[in-house]
Design a protein around this motif. Structure first.
Motif, short mmCIF file in Angstrom:
data_model
loop_
_atom_site.label_atom_id
_atom_site.label_comp_id
_atom_site.label_asym_id
_atom_site.label_seq_id
_atom_site.Cartn_x
_atom_site.Cartn_y
_atom_site.Cartn_z
N MET A 1 0.84 -1.20 0.00
CA MET A 1 0.00 0.00 0.00
C MET A 1 0.87 1.25 0.00
N ILE A 2 0.54 2.17 -0.87
CA ILE A 2 1.34 3.40 -0.93
C ILE A 2 0.68 4.44 -0.02
N PRO A 3 1.45 4.84 0.93
CA PRO A 3 0.84 5.84 1.82
C PRO A 3 0.62 7.17 1.10
N LEU A 4 -0.49 7.77 1.38
CA LEU A 4 -0.83 9.04 0.73
C LEU A 4 -0.21 10.20 1.48
N GLU A 5 0.24 11.14 0.68
CA GLU A 5 0.78 12.37 1.29
C GLU A 5 -0.40 13.23 1.71
N LEU A 6 -0.16 14.11 2.64
CA LEU A 6 -1.23 14.97 3.14
C LEU A 6 -1.91 15.82 2.04
N PRO A 7 -1.08 16.42 1.12
CA PRO A 7 -1.74 17.22 0.07
C PRO A 7 -2.66 16.38 -0.81
N GLU A 8 -2.21 15.11 -1.11
CA GLU A 8 -3.04 14.22 -1.95
C GLU A 8 -4.34 13.89 -1.23
N THR A 10 -5.78 15.59 1.04
CA THR A 10 -6.61 16.80 1.09
C THR A 10 -7.37 16.97 -0.23
N ALA A 11 -6.61 16.71 -1.36
CA ALA A 11 -7.25 16.87 -2.69
C ALA A 11 -8.41 15.89 -2.86
N ILE A 12 -8.16 14.62 -2.41
CA ILE A 12 -9.22 13.60 -2.54
C ILE A 12 -10.44 13.98 -1.70
N VAL A 13 -10.16 14.40 -0.47
CA VAL A 13 -11.27 14.77 0.43
C VAL A 13 -12.04 15.95 -0.17
N THR A 14 -11.28 16.93 -0.70
CA THR A 14 -11.93 18.11 -1.31
C THR A 14 -12.81 17.68 -2.48
N GLN A 15 -12.21 16.77 -3.31
CA GLN A 15 -12.98 16.30 -4.50
C GLN A 15 -14.26 15.58 -4.07
N LEU A 16 -14.08 14.72 -3.06
CA LEU A 16 -15.27 13.99 -2.57
C LEU A 16 -16.31 14.96 -2.00
N ALA A 17 -15.81 15.97 -1.32
CA ALA A 17 -16.74 16.97 -0.76
C ALA A 17 -17.47 17.68 -1.89
N MET A 18 -16.71 18.01 -2.96
CA MET A 18 -17.32 18.68 -4.12
C MET A 18 -18.41 17.81 -4.74
N VAL A 19 -18.04 16.48 -4.86
CA VAL A 19 -19.01 15.54 -5.45
C VAL A 19 -20.27 15.49 -4.57
N ALA A 20 -20.02 15.43 -3.26
CA ALA A 20 -21.18 15.37 -2.34
C ALA A 20 -22.04 16.61 -2.49
N ILE A 21 -21.37 17.78 -2.57
CA ILE A 21 -22.13 19.04 -2.72
C ILE A 21 -22.90 19.03 -4.04
#
Lengths: 255, 431
Positions: A1-8, A10-21
């Motif tokens: 498993m490749i650990p995710l960096e914090l910026p990545e 954050t980007a995924i969470v932001t994208q998911l939040a956008m999708v949810a919105i």
């Protein structure tokens, strides 16, 4: 498993939040559109109202889906292609329906049929009890209901057996917002009186309210021409005079 | 009260703040609503009618009245169209228009239509607010309302005037039928009217209900009331009295009674009371027509020409108490109408045990058994009317017996009987 960096992350969470919105906005827009259509079409049969509002809701969801796919950075081409194909298939499937709907607008003017008329189409004969966007319903003397697709009335030779069909004039009267409907109706009747020598005087003008919307009120004026060959000419002249009259009432100060 | 928003009539004083002067229709409909509310058939009644001078609304117990107003020009034209229509439907043909179809092509009719549209729109607006269970439309002047409202809620129409084959030719069937057929049921005032209705384009449910009155409202006047009334109108204790209770209108045929009286007074000492005024429509306060006043002037001239001054008394409008005195003091009453929807005054007369001489043109003629509870005469047969008057004046015991029989017949036209019929029809229409 490749650990995710914090910026990545954050980007995924932001994208998911956008999708949810976007999902929420789409759901809200679909619901709102559906509700507006239901209110606007409150006088239409419930089944038709339901189908139209559902169709509009599906359309909003499809548009929303496109935005969401785009937001996720996925390839839109395949989805657009699928939706295009589905659209074409829907149009082909609805070809007959569309043909019937467009024919509906010719009934009453170029095809002189009205509810209540006794008509014959092919070997089917009966009283017209309903003209809906898709078909006209004939009720026979025996109580059988014949459904005649509206487009058939354009293609087939049909007979209107009602004695006055050839002379009937139906004029929609749009009473502008701000004009008092009873006053407008009285003026329309007075105008008709001026044409009485051209009309069948055994049948005085009949006005009914067809649609009472927020913007304007639509009345329907029914008259009988004294001569069938003058019907269209008379309808055109009276229609123009009534439009002028409504404009005059709209601009004149209200008593 | 003009211009006020809502007036509570129960807080006003009759005779001081207002005069209660109901016509035949109101005399029936008001007690009907009150009884239907009392019997819990209705929760409340909402009554819409033309009243150019009243407040916008008034409350009268469980009844709320909504007054429709028209501008001066529209009111005058509506009044003209209504009067013409009324004459035509009664079979009275003067100058043009000769038929309902001709009338419908006049500008006056456009205002008659306008009044009905205003009433229809008002009724529909009230329905949106109050969710009515039934629309009960009364009388010919509101006939188009059923068709105009377009609602599928139950609509009942009561035709109060005559529906005679003689007056309504088959050519009018299409015109009348398009309005009548918009109702779920139509009620007329006699069996013969119902038969004509069904022959003249109406295809729905038809009923006949004899008009009715609330008998409990008719009391016995005291001796002092009677003396006061007699003094007011110059009646002596021993005077024989004949009465005509009817609004002043040529169709009521007062002139025939006066001509008959001219013959009767040659051999009999008798007074004729002409009770009533012009209708609201024909008053200066109403639709601005002067029919009532003109008819009174004509009758007064006729009285003079026939030398009947000392025999005829015009009482004008009378209060309920005075009306009771009229019937009590009368030997019998006369209704010589040229045309008459029904003739509830005959029932009033019977309630006081007084027989009647009635024109065959009146709807109530259907209830007269000749020589049993009254006499029937042809509307233009003045000699026969005079003969019947003499017969009743000469035979007090016969007069009394016919009055008693009349009292029995009156039971067919009481509010109780009418209420029973109305409830049955309402239940059938409302479901």
């Amino acid at each position: 498993m490749i650990p995710l960096e914090l910026p990545e992350l954050t980007a995924i969470v932001t994208q998911l939040a956008m999708v949810a919105i976007m999902l929420l906005v789409t759901a809200f827009a679909a619901r709102l559109t559906s509700s507006i259509i239901r209110r606007l079409l409150f006088k239409a049969p419930p089944l038709i109202n339901e189908q139209i509002s559902r169709g509009a809701s599906i359309f909003i969801w499809l548009v929303g889906l496109l935005f969401i796919v785009n937001q996720l950075g996925l390839n839109l081409d395949l989805l657009l292609l699928l939706m295009g194909l589905a659209g074409v298939a829907a149009i082909i499937a609805a070809r007959d329906i569309l043909s019937n709907i467009s024919s509906r607008y010719l009934i009453g003017s170029f095809i002189p049929f009205n509810v209540g008329d006794e008509v014959q189409v092919s070997s089917f004969r009966g009283k017209v009890v309903e003209i809906n966007p898709v078909a006209s319903l004939l009720l026979s003397e025996e109580g059988a209901l014949t459904v005649v697709p509206n487009s058939v009335l354009l293609k087939e030779i049909s007979l209107n057996l009602s004695p006055y069909a050839s002379r009937r004039i139906t004029i929609p009267v749009h009473v502008p917002q701000g004009v008092n409907v009873p006053d407008a109706e009285a003026e329309v009747l007075k105008l008709c009186n001026k044409y009485k020598n051209k009309l069948d005087q055994r049948f005085p003008p009949l006005v009914s309210v067809k649609n009472s919307g927020q913007a304007d009120v639509v009345l329907e004026l029914v008259l009988l021409s004294a001569q069938p060959e003058k019907r269209n000419e008379l309808a055109a002249e009276l229609g123009a005079k009534i439009s002028e009259l409504m404009e005059k009432l709209r601009t004149s100060p209200r008593k | 009260m003009d211009g006020q928003e809502i007036v509570d009539v129960s807080k006003l004083l009759e005779g001081v703040d207002f005069i209660f002067s109901p016509g035949g229709v109101t005399r029936m409909v008001y007690p009907l609503i009150m009884r239907l509310v009392r019997d819990k058939v209705l929760n409340e009644g909402h009554w819409l009618s033309l009243n150019p001078y009243g407040p916008r609304q008034a409350t009268l117990g469980p009844v709320r009245l909504y007054f429709v107003k028209l501008e001066a020009e529209a009111l005058k034209s509506y009044g003209t169209a209504k009067e013409e229509m009324w004459k035509l439907l009664h079979g009275v043909h003067g100058e043009q228009p000769f038929s309902l179809l001709e009338l419908a092509w006049t500008d006056e009719y456009a205002y008659y239509n306008q009044y009905n549209r205003i009433c229809s729109e008002t009724a529909l607006a009230l329905d949106r607010e109050l969710d009515f269970d039934l629309f009960y439309i009364h009388d010919f002047q509101q006939l188009p309302m059923g068709e105009m409202m377009g609602t599928l809620k139950p609509k009942l129409f009561r035709w109060h005037i005559p529906f005679n084959e003689r007056a309504i030719p088959p050519e009018w069937s299409g015109f009348l039928g398009r309005f009548l057929n918009a109702y779920d049921a139509v009620v007329v005032s006699s069996k013969s009217y119902m038969e004509t209705l069904l022959r003249r384009g109406y295809e729905g449910r038809a009923f006949y209900v004899y008009p009715y009155i609330d008998a409990s409202q008719y009391g016995t006047p005291t001796k002092s009331d009677l003396q006061q009334f007699a003094d007011k109108h110059g009646l002596d204790k021993d005077d024989r009295v004949i009465s005509i209770v009817a609004r002043l209108d040529p169709l009521k045929g007062h002139d025939r009674a006066l001509k008959a009286l001219a013959n009767v007074v040659k051999t009999h000492e008798v007074k004729l009371l002409i009770v009533g005024n012009g209708s609201f429509s024909s008053s200066g306060r109403g639709l601005g027509l002067s029919k009532g006043e003109a008819w009174r002037n004509y009758l007064q001239t006729l009285v003079k020409n026939l030398g009947l001054e000392k025999y005829v008394i015009f009482t004008g409008h009378v209060s309920q108490k005075e009306l009771e005195c009229v019937y009590t003091l009368s030997d019998f009453t006369v209704l010589p109408s040229v045309a008459e929807g029904f003739g509830l005054v005959v029932v009033e007369s019977w309630l006081y045990g007084k027989p009647v001489i009635v024109s065959k043109a009146a709807g109530i003629a259907e209830l007269i058994i000749d020589s049993v509870n009254g006499y029937l005469v042809e509307p233009d047969d003045v000699p026969s009317l005079a003969d019947k008057m003499k017969t009743l004046l000469e035979n007090p015991s016969l007069t009394e017996e016919m009055g008693r029989n009349g009292r029995e017949t009156a039971k067919l036209c009481t509010l109780e009987k009418g209420l029973e019929e109305e409830k049955r029809i309402i239940e059938e229409v409302v479901g």
